[in-house]
Design a protein around this motif. Structure first.
Motif: not given
Length: 317
Positions: A101-112
């Motif tokens: 779950v934490e890994a997926s959050l990282g890829y959501y944050i990446f563009p920002l």
């Protein structure tokens, strides 16, 4: 039935790449008993084998040698290699220890994170709405830190290393397949040394688990070998897509990757998804919606300006 247009093929290729990336956590979960540095070493070696074969079949190996002959490009490739290998390690490690779950959050944050990095390093000037999206992402990370009592370091590490990887890649004078092949060539000695230590010298793993999985059983050996194509195929699909569709579309479709990751984490791995996670994800999705809508608006405005400029030039001539 009429054949698909290039843009439609590009979108399908992007969906394919994002789906493979999004579901790859299930693949690496099958290797959870193999220490992450060993998995990473095999991923590096078999990626090089696969990419090398592709370039050889395409008659493009000379492009690789030319890239290595440029000093500045070599430094950029080395920086990219460090960032992508670190990113791969954290992703594999996160899946193995139950932090998908934490890994997926990282890829959501990446563009920002990329927006903030572009401002700090490249002097780019994001719009007010894009800065608002970055601010919402910061609030999400702060809320998750407050609620869980610890910062989501894995998410930040994945987002940060991938953003820095993209920054290094901007200056590499080669296409994605050639540049990634160069990266794994530079990483190859480290991978070989680690596997020598694992299989010959008996080095202990970071987690104390048994080492030297390759060759011990057909299943694990095949999984480790297939990590090469699993790395290479989505990258080639991504490269195909970026040449046929606009970058805003690529960015929007890429959100399929972390969406599949979080679904796998919660529905397949049964990882906890607390109220604080829900709050953080709602804020992140809101930020991404703002960011994507504003990016599309700016992209359309830029196209209209280009068309007007072109029409004006034609009339003058």
């Amino acid at each position: 039935m009429s054949p698909l247009r290039p843009a439609a093929k590009g979108v399908l290729a992007m969906v394919g790449a994002s789906a493979i990336w999004g579901l790859s956590s299930m693949y690496y979960k099958l290797l959870a008993h193999v220490p992450p540095l060993e998995v990473l070493s095999h991923r590096t070696i078999w990626s090089l084998v696969f990419f090398g074969l592709v370039l050889a079949l395409q008659g493009r190996l000379a492009e690789l040698w030319r890239l290595f002959g440029q000093a500045r490009a070599l430094w950029l490739v080395a920086a990219a290699a460090v960032m992508i290998s670190t990113n791969w390690f954290f992703f594999i490690y996160a899946i193995q220890i139950g932090h998908a779950v934490e890994a997926s959050l990282g890829y959501y944050i990446f563009p920002l994170v990329a927006v903030a990095l572009g401002f700090a390093v490249l002097g780019e000037r994001p719009s007010v709405l894009q800065w608002g999206a970055v601010g919402l992402a910061a609030v999400a990370v702060g809320a998750l830190t407050w609620g869980l009592g610890v910062a989501p370091w894995m998410s930040l590490a994945l987002a940060g290393t991938f953003a820095l990887y993209g920054l290094a890649k901007r200056g590499v004078p080669a296409g994605p397949v050639v540049s990634v092949t160069a990266e794994v060539v530079l990483l190859l000695p480290l991978a070989l040394v680690w596997l020598w230590g694992v299989h010959v010298a008996g080095w202990p793993g970071l987690t104390g688990r048994a080492l030297g999985a390759f060759g011990q059983g057909l299943g694990d050996s095949l999984l480790l070998v297939f990590s090469g194509p699993l790395t290479a195929v989505p990258l080639m699909l991504f490269s195909y897509a970026t040449k046929r569709v606009d970058f805003a579309t690529v960015g929007l479709v890429m959100y399929l990757n972390p969406t599949l990751q979080v679904l796998v984490a919660t529905l397949v791995f049964r990882e906890p998804f607390t109220g604080w996670h829900i709050l953080a994800f709602v804020l992140i999705w809101t930020a991404l919606a703002l960011y994507s809508a504003e990016s599309l608006r700016l992209d359309r405005a830029s196209r209209r300006s280009s068309i007007r400029a072109g029409t004006s030039d034609t009339m003058r001539t």
